[in-house]
Enzyme design. Structure first.
Site, PDB file in Angstrom:
ATOM      1  N   GLU A 244      62.173 -72.233 -55.153  1.00 23.99           N
ATOM      2  CA  GLU A 244      63.350 -73.097 -54.982  1.00 23.99           C
ATOM      3  C   GLU A 244      64.651 -72.298 -55.023  1.00 23.99           C
ATOM      4  O   GLU A 244      65.730 -72.840 -55.240  1.00 23.99           O
ATOM      5  CB  GLU A 244      63.334 -74.190 -56.055  1.00 23.99           C
TER       6      GLU A 244
ATOM      7  N   HIS B 186      65.010 -78.594 -61.588  1.00 28.12           N
ATOM      8  CA  HIS B 186      65.386 -77.187 -61.416  1.00 28.12           C
ATOM      9  C   HIS B 186      65.996 -76.715 -62.731  1.00 28.12           C
ATOM     10  O   HIS B 186      66.640 -77.506 -63.433  1.00 28.12           O
ATOM     11  CB  HIS B 186      66.463 -77.011 -60.327  1.00 28.12           C
TER      12      HIS B 186
ATOM     13  N   CYS C 158      74.628 -77.015 -57.655  1.00 24.66           N
ATOM     14  CA  CYS C 158      73.657 -77.128 -56.546  1.00 24.66           C
ATOM     15  C   CYS C 158      74.325 -76.817 -55.222  1.00 24.66           C
ATOM     16  O   CYS C 158      73.683 -76.355 -54.282  1.00 24.66           O
ATOM     17  CB  CYS C 158      73.110 -78.543 -56.432  1.00 24.66           C
TER      18      CYS C 158
HETATM   19  O1  SUG Z   1      65.809 -80.968 -53.934  1.00 28.31           O
HETATM   20  N1  SUG Z   1      67.829 -83.817 -53.613  1.00 28.31           N
HETATM   21  C1  SUG Z   1      67.717 -82.400 -53.873  1.00 28.31           C
HETATM   22  C2  SUG Z   1      68.732 -82.002 -54.919  1.00 28.31           C
HETATM   23  C3  SUG Z   1      68.787 -80.506 -55.073  1.00 28.31           C
HETATM   24  C4  SUG Z   1      69.619 -80.095 -56.238  1.00 28.31           C
HETATM   25  N2  SUG Z   1      69.698 -78.694 -56.324  1.00 28.31           N
HETATM   26  C5  SUG Z   1      69.779 -77.982 -57.476  1.00 28.31           C
HETATM   27  N3  SUG Z   1      69.488 -78.507 -58.623  1.00 28.31           N
HETATM   28  N4  SUG Z   1      70.082 -76.730 -57.371  1.00 28.31           N
HETATM   29  C6  SUG Z   1      66.299 -82.045 -54.316  1.00 28.31           C
HETATM   30  O2  SUG Z   1      65.690 -82.830 -55.046  1.00 28.31           O
HETATM   31  C7  SUG Z   1      67.348 -85.873 -52.402  1.00 28.31           C
HETATM   32  C8  SUG Z   1      67.299 -86.308 -50.961  1.00 28.31           C
HETATM   33  C9  SUG Z   1      67.113 -87.778 -50.809  1.00 28.31           C
HETATM   34  O3  SUG Z   1      66.489 -88.401 -51.661  1.00 28.31           O
HETATM   35  O4  SUG Z   1      67.642 -88.313 -49.817  1.00 28.31           O
HETATM   36  C10 SUG Z   1      67.222 -84.363 -52.560  1.00 28.31           C
HETATM   37  O5  SUG Z   1      66.590 -83.711 -51.757  1.00 28.31           O
END
Ligand code: SUG
Length: 448
Positions: A174, A250, A371
């Protein structure tokens, strides 16, 4: 030689929507099917970039991806014209259309893992695009991520790019969301801290019971090998599986580091004392003085950390050596978190100031300030080799704001994703964007 930590922020794409796609990510699950506002989302992100630039930080921009991803839908058996592919998917498999429309590439902390040149064997900055193998909608990001990063960091004398790890759960990666770097100065050799959620091959490491652990130890080790990091310059640590089961999908949802400082929750890791001792010893061998701030669970519960995104903050070094914490509005709205932060800045420790940003559109999908950015530590000569089109300036901010206002919708619901006009709007916008950012052809519709 001077060195910098440059934050490259993901520009929110025109299809930003709430698809409920991320099991284990509490915000994504609970805001599923709400109407989104892509224009507001992109402008909120640009405001943060501008504010950091105005404070004197070097700020960059990372372009969004082409969505809907028609070629991903073709790989799943839909055929005919692009419009037909979208309409068939909407009729027969709406969840696949929603996934192929996600603007999730905005969370560029997941785009790649980056090792600065001071840490790597060949003295170049290394990038490994993350395979994001845990979720289909994210697993389709890495080919374009690799092309965009190569267009931004093209000079092979300074920059080395690695493709994503094998696309299987055993190498789930990730990117920088599970990677932090400690150093005395950004240009000096540091200690890279890889946090994993489970091991693919060694059952001695406990795994969460409810939600997936997205990052494996084996993926983190592979990235460290690809980047040519030395044993003396890496620490691997396991995330506490119990917090993954509470929505910490994460590590950057429960800890953040910068310079010589780790700011973390009491329950973030397994074997915390041993891990802190290893960081302390390895950074000290590099001439640094490791420090940590542990937030006790009786002041801020894990649930409060997950709701407020206290740790998904940007910890930035100011010119006078003190640090600034960039937090989302949700931290101010949570009385326990806000009280903790007031005490933190009053205590006279390294973190002296808190700045609050409204990033609600992204937050509702589980994406906070941290993020939205990919950190790249660069020496002066390396910064000079970056494609200048992606470095934020007042003129670029104005151009991007105008671009968003021209091309983005202010409301998007699931039913809108089936509109073939949306694909045309996105391609028109992205074609113009590649000119604004001077990226050349990076999108499938520009290449094929
Ligand atoms: O991978 N949300 C992302 C959020 C990523 C956050 N990044 C960090 N923590 N670095 C994920 O879960 C949600 C998309 C949706 O539900 O439409 C989403 O992909």
């Amino acid at each position: 030689m001077k060195s910098f930590e440059v934050n490259f922020d993901g520009l929110v794409g025109p299809t930003h929507n709430y698809g409920g796609l991320s099991f284990g990510n509490v915000a994504s699950q609970s805001n599923s099917q709400q109407a989104s506002n892509p224009k507001e989302a992109a402008l909120q992100g640009l405001e943060k970039m501008k504010a950091l630039m105005d404070m004197g930080f070097v700020q960059g921009v990372l372009a969004p991806q082409e969505r809907p991803d028609v070629s991903a839908l073709r790989r799943l058996g839909f055929s005919g014209s692009d419009a037909h592919v979208i309409q068939q998917a909407a009729k027969e498999a709406m969840p696949l259309l929603v996934a192929s429309c996600s603007a999730s590439s905005m969370w560029v902390a997941n785009a790649a893992t980056v090792s600065p040149s001071a840490d790597t064997q060949d003295g170049r900055v290394h990038f490994t695009a993350a395979n994001l193998n845990c979720k289909f909608h994210r697993s389709i990001e890495h080919p374009t991520t690799s092309r965009v990063l190569s267009a931004m960091f093209a000079d092979q004398q300074h920059f080395a790019h690695h493709g994503a790890l094998p696309a299987v759960a055993q190498f789930g990666d990730e990117g920088a969301a599970n990677h932090t770097r400690f150093c005395r100065d950004y240009g000096e050799a540091g200690v890279e801290f890889f946090v994993f959620g489970r091991s693919a091959f060694d059952s001695r490491y406990p795994a969460p019971q409810k939600y997936p652990a997205r990052q494996t130890l084996e993926a983190s080790q592979a990235v460290a090998r690809l980047h040519g990091l030395s044993e003396a310059g890496v620490v691997f640590a396991q995330q506490n599986p119990a917090v993954i089961d509470q929505g910490v999908f994460h590590n950057d949802v429960i800890a953040v580091g910068n310079g010589e400082l780790l700011f973390h929750h009491q329950d973030a890791f397994l074997n915390t004392d041993q891990m802190l001792a290893e960081l302390q010893a390895k950074l000290s061998a590099r001439g640094g003085n490791f420090q940590s701030i542990c937030v006790p669970r009786d002041q801020v519960a894990v649930e409060d950390a997950v709701r407020s995104y206290l740790f998904n903050s940007q910890l930035l070094s100011r010119a006078d050596g003190s640090m600034l914490l960039i937090v989302p509005e949700e931290c101010r709205a949570n009385p326990r978190v806000w009280q903790y932060l007031q005490g933190l800045t009053a205590a006279g420790g390294p973190i002296r100031e808190i700045k609050v940003f409204d990033l609600k559109q992204s937050m509702q999908n589980g994406g906070g300030p941290a993020c939205l950015r990919l950190r790249v530590a660069l020496k002066e000569t390396e910064l000079a080799a970056v494609n200048p089109g992606v470095i934020m300036t007042p003129a670029l901010y104005d151009a991007l704001t105008q671009w968003v206002n021209t091309h983005y919708r202010d409301a998007l619901r699931e039913s809108d994703l089936a509109d073939p006009q949306l694909l045309l709007e996105c391609r028109t916008a992205l074609d113009e964007l590649t000119q604004i950012l001077k990226l050349g052809a990076v999108y499938p519709f520009q290449i094929n």
